[in-house]
Every structure is written in C-alpha cells, then in structure tokens.
Design a protein around this motif. Structure first.
Motif, PDB file in Angstrom:
ATOM      1  N   ALA A 209     -37.413  52.018  67.187  1.00  0.00           N
ATOM      2  CA  ALA A 209     -38.178  51.394  68.277  1.00  0.00           C
ATOM      3  C   ALA A 209     -37.811  49.930  68.453  1.00  0.00           C
ATOM      4  O   ALA A 209     -38.669  49.082  68.665  1.00  0.00           O
ATOM      5  N   GLY A 210     -36.503  49.645  68.390  1.00  0.00           N
ATOM      6  CA  GLY A 210     -36.051  48.260  68.464  1.00  0.00           C
ATOM      7  C   GLY A 210     -36.323  47.586  69.793  1.00  0.00           C
ATOM      8  O   GLY A 210     -36.476  46.376  69.865  1.00  0.00           O
ATOM      9  N   THR A 211     -36.402  48.373  70.872  1.00  0.00           N
ATOM     10  CA  THR A 211     -36.677  47.818  72.200  1.00  0.00           C
ATOM     11  C   THR A 211     -37.756  48.653  72.877  1.00  0.00           C
ATOM     12  O   THR A 211     -37.951  49.826  72.541  1.00  0.00           O
ATOM     13  N   PRO A 212     -38.450  48.095  73.866  1.00  0.00           N
ATOM     14  CA  PRO A 212     -39.446  48.882  74.589  1.00  0.00           C
ATOM     15  C   PRO A 212     -38.868  50.149  75.213  1.00  0.00           C
ATOM     16  O   PRO A 212     -39.555  51.165  75.316  1.00  0.00           O
ATOM     17  N   TYR A 213     -37.602  50.116  75.618  1.00  0.00           N
ATOM     18  CA  TYR A 213     -36.989  51.290  76.254  1.00  0.00           C
ATOM     19  C   TYR A 213     -36.969  52.482  75.298  1.00  0.00           C
ATOM     20  O   TYR A 213     -36.935  53.638  75.734  1.00  0.00           O
ATOM     21  N   ASP A 214     -36.998  52.204  73.984  1.00  0.00           N
ATOM     22  CA  ASP A 214     -36.985  53.298  73.008  1.00  0.00           C
ATOM     23  C   ASP A 214     -38.239  54.157  73.100  1.00  0.00           C
ATOM     24  O   ASP A 214     -38.246  55.300  72.615  1.00  0.00           O
ATOM     25  N   LEU A 215     -39.304  53.642  73.702  1.00  0.00           N
ATOM     26  CA  LEU A 215     -40.495  54.467  73.931  1.00  0.00           C
ATOM     27  C   LEU A 215     -40.178  55.596  74.916  1.00  0.00           C
ATOM     28  O   LEU A 215     -40.652  56.728  74.765  1.00  0.00           O
ATOM     29  N   ARG A 216     -39.401  55.301  75.916  1.00  0.00           N
ATOM     30  CA  ARG A 216     -38.967  56.338  76.866  1.00  0.00           C
ATOM     31  C   ARG A 216     -38.084  57.358  76.153  1.00  0.00           C
ATOM     32  O   ARG A 216     -38.217  58.568  76.366  1.00  0.00           O
ATOM     33  N   HIS A 217     -37.155  56.861  75.294  1.00  0.00           N
ATOM     34  CA  HIS A 217     -36.326  57.791  74.528  1.00  0.00           C
ATOM     35  C   HIS A 217     -37.199  58.722  73.688  1.00  0.00           C
ATOM     36  O   HIS A 217     -36.932  59.930  73.605  1.00  0.00           O
ATOM     37  N   ALA A 218     -38.228  58.165  73.052  1.00  0.00           N
ATOM     38  CA  ALA A 218     -39.121  58.982  72.225  1.00  0.00           C
ATOM     39  C   ALA A 218     -39.855  60.010  73.077  1.00  0.00           C
ATOM     40  O   ALA A 218     -40.034  61.162  72.662  1.00  0.00           O
ATOM     41  N   ALA A 219     -40.276  59.608  74.281  1.00  0.00           N
ATOM     42  CA  ALA A 219     -41.013  60.535  75.152  1.00  0.00           C
ATOM     43  C   ALA A 219     -40.137  61.718  75.548  1.00  0.00           C
ATOM     44  O   ALA A 219     -40.529  62.882  75.386  1.00  0.00           O
TER      45      ALA A 219
END
Length: 467
Positions: free
Chosen positions: A397-407
């Motif tokens: 979760a190094g960047t906020p965009y990683d939340l989309r990757h997780a989703a």
C-alpha cells in the motif's frame, strides 16, 4: 539546369545488406542517379513521383536529378526551432498533463541535440530555461519579462542546436533517443516515463514528415530498445481486507488535533478501496453523482476527474484539470455499484463535512480541490500508524492508487466475472487480466488439484488389470 531527357527503371531489390532495401534508378540528361529506401512502399511512392513529373513535362534538375515537385523543402534551421513550432501546433488542443509530458520530452531532447559551443549555461540554468520557458505557451496574463540568465541560455540553445536534418543520421537519432532515458539532471528516468517520452518524440518526427521537413520518420532506422515496463501489478502492494480496514481507521487519527485532516479523507480513500475508483475520480466525485439509500447497495455515476496538473499546464490558473473519464469521451458516464459499508461512510462524511459549492464531496480546508500531495502525505502518516515497521518499509500500500489495485484483485479473487469487474473499473478485460494476473490467489493450488485428479493419485493410478 533543367532537362526533360529522363529515363526511369523498375525498382531493384538490394539483397547484399542484412536488411533488404529497395533502389530506385533513373537518368537525367544521361546522368545515372539512384536512391535507396528501407521499404518497397517508400520506393514505389518515390518512383511514382518521378514518373508523374516526367509525364507532366516537368524539367528535372541535372544536378539533383529531381523535378521541382520532388525537391525537398528546406528544413527548419535547427531542431530547437522546429520543436517550438511543434509546441505551437499541439498546445491549444492538448490536455494539461499532455502539455507537461511534451515539455519534458522536448526539453530532454533539446539538451542533448546541441553542438559543442562555448558559453554553455550551467545544468541548473539550462533546465530552468528549457522546462520553464522554451516550450511553454503562456497566456497574455502570464507573460512576464524573462530573467537575463534565462534569456542568455535560450539564446545559446538557439545557436548551438543541431539542424533538424541531422536527425536523418542514425547516430544523431540515437543520441536523441538516449536523451529521453535520462531526467534533465542526468539521473535515469523510470521505464514508464521513457515510454511516454518516446511516444511524444515519435509524434514530433511524424509531424516533421507531414510538413515535408524530413522524408521519413528517422526513428524507424535505429535499432533502439526502450527499458521494459512492468505491466503487471506487484502483488506485494495489495492489501488484504483486514489491513485495508485498519488503514482506514488509522486515517481518522491523522491530524486528530489539527483540523481533523485525516478524518476528512477517510471517505475519499474508502471510495478507492470499496469502489475501485482512481484517485482523480474520487477527488472529482460530487454529491449529485451518488445514490446512497438507507439500506443496501448504492451507486456512483462517474463522469468527471480532477487530476493534478499545475497552473503552468492548465492555462486556466487552476492547479487541477477538469476532464472526463480516462479513455472515454467527456460526457460518458460509468456507473459503479458500491457496497453498504461505503454507502454508510459517504453518508456520514456528508453529514459531518458537507460539500463544496459545486457539490464535490472532498475538499481542502479552504474549499478547494483536494491536491494529490496533500492526500499522499496523509496516506503516508496513516501507513505509519497502521502498519508494522517492516510493512512500512515494504511496498505494501505504498501509494493511494494501491487501494484500487487491492479492490480489483479482491473482486477477481472472489470470483466476480472479469467482464463485470472491467466494467466497474473502467478497463478492458484484457488489460484487467494482464495487470492483475499475479494478484489472483489460489489459482495455482486449484490447477494442481485438477491436474492431480486428472492423473490419479499414487495409490490407484491405473484401475486396470494386467493381462
């Protein structure tokens, strides 16, 4: 001197070189001439021009062997002059981030396409001159007097810049391509940045061909490979559901005694995780775009994004661009179902923080558009609160965009049809599966069980009787 004594032969293939080429041969007033092309199509086009001019009765120059209709226009005096002409053509129709990318590319190439001339400015001054002044079309309100050292640097570039025609030489073209692999300070550029710069440079070259400044795109003659880009998402960045919940909780404690900075952004990050939104889509989300029922699933109707661009590139005086969804027309809408948990979070956010004048749910303390630097700093602080020191040092979760990757990866792992996931995410199915292939847990174990069932277990492999 002109002559109409012209003879033109058929195209001849040159097989002597490793890469076959094609030769056009003709005579003007008894003088043999030839020109070699990399492809047969180019050779055909040139020969057709010769035949057409001859049939039309045009006089052929006895020195160059060419009629006026095929005489190459004089190229722009320098690469620098042509690059500025390209900016003037492209700027009015380019998006802010495209303007930034164009400026970055042309600055990098211009810095290396210069002759060894005395008076070269320092690296810092040259970077400022190229990035800040050379390739920026300012509005009348933004125009200001150029500092003397910047003016001197630009004058030096104008005199030292190589002729555009030099790019027909593979060595010079390679020099330009090598230039885009570096930042202006000399450090290596990221692979994705190099790919983007290469696309810009290729577009510049095609424009030169379009205007007749170059006979063909010189990039095609250079065997140059850009750095490889990692197309798949690194599974190490993907949060599991427990970690995601803990990070969203930790956000509410960031700046708790200072304007509730983190609590204002909990719903923003929740949109990225529970709805799979891109950060710029979440930033542009408005109350009127949300269906938030008292119970059950809700719906977000996405059609605006607010990516950070910078005042220099927007041309409006605003830091953020205001545009449609990625890879879609400006008026196209993407509807995304959201789970009850996110519906509750968004309802609570509106009750506590309200909305901006234009309906935006997320804003800074002054009511303006929430900047990427602001929410990125808040995210870093939340990571430090929610994760272990080892996890903080990792890519997790190094960047906020990683939340989309997780989703998206969690939806696929849950068995949601890829077509539905792609529709919600605003991607194609091919892009979705190629990017998240490494994030799909359990596939190897499932495949192993199926192979084992096919082959049979060791205790009863055969089932048949020996004869």
């Amino acid at each position: 001197m002109k002559s109409q004594d012209v003879r033109i032969w058929e195209i001849r293939r040159n097989k002597s070189s490793k890469r076959p080429s094609y030769e056009v041969r003709w005579k003007v007033a008894g003088k043999p001439l030839s020109k070699t092309f990399r492809t047969k199509a180019l050779a055909d086009s040139f020969r057709s021009g010769l035949v057409k001019a001859s049939r039309a009765g045009e006089g052929f120059d006895t020195d160059t062997g060419l009629p006026d209709s095929l005489t190459e226009a004089a190229p722009s005096s320098t690469w620098f002059a042509f690059a500025k002409k390209y900016v003037e053509m492209k700027w009015p129709h380019a998006a802010p981030n495209s303007r930034d990318s164009m400026n970055e590319t042309l600055a990098a190439v211009t810095a290396v396409l210069t002759a060894d001339r005395s008076g070269r400015p320092s690296g810092a001054v040259l970077r400022r001159a190229l990035r800040g002044w050379a390739f920026v079309l300012a509005t009348p309100d933004e125009e200001s007097e150029i500092p003397k050292e910047i003016a001197n640097a630009l004058a030096w570039v104008g005199k030292a810049s190589l002729p555009l025609a030099d790019l027909k030489q593979p060595a010079t073209m390679r020099r330009a391509l090598d230039g885009i692999t570096l930042k202006l300070d000399g450090s290596p550029a990221a692979a994705e940045t190099v790919r983007r710069k290469r696309a810009v440079l290729s577009n510049v070259m095609r424009y030169a061909v379009e205007l007749g400044e170059l006979p063909e795109n010189p990039m095609a003659a250079v065997q140059w490979q850009p750095p490889k880009i990692a197309k798949q998402v690194d599974r190490r960045v993907v949060l599991n559901p427990r970690q995601a919940r803990e990070l969203l909780t930790a956000l509410s404690y960031v700046g708790l005694y200072s304007r509730a900075r983190g609590r204002r952004m909990v719903a923003l990050f929740a949109c990225m995780y529970y709805g799979g939104l891109r950060p710029a889509e979440a930033v542009g989300l408005r109350a009127q775009d949300c269906e938030l029922p008292d119970k059950g699933w809700g719906l977000l109707h996405l059609h605006r994004t607010r990516p950070t661009a910078g005042k220099r590139w927007t041309g409006t005086g605003e830091v953020h661009d205001d545009r449609g969804l990625k890879n879609r027309s400006r008026e196209e809408v993407r509807s995304v179902p959201i789970p009850p948990r996110l519906v509750t979070i968004l309802r609570e956010h509106q009750e506590e923080f309200g909305k901006a004048d234009d309906g935006r749910l997320f804003r800074n303390e002054r009511g303006g558009v929430l900047g990427s630097s602001s929410y990125s700093r808040t995210w870093e602080e939340a990571r430090a609160l929610a994760l272990t020191p080892e996890q903080v040092a990792s890519p997790l979760a190094g960047t906020p965009y990683d939340l989309r990757h997780a989703a998206l990866s969690s939806w696929l792992n849950a068995g949601v049809d890829p077509t539905e996931v792609a529709e919600r995410a605003g991607n194609s199915v091919d892009v979705l599966l190629s990017r998240y292939a490494k994030c799909l847990d359990g596939r190897q174990e499932l495949a192993n069980r199926r192979v084992e069932a096919l082959l049979g277990n060791e205790d009863g492999e055969d089932g048949g009787d020996e004869g």
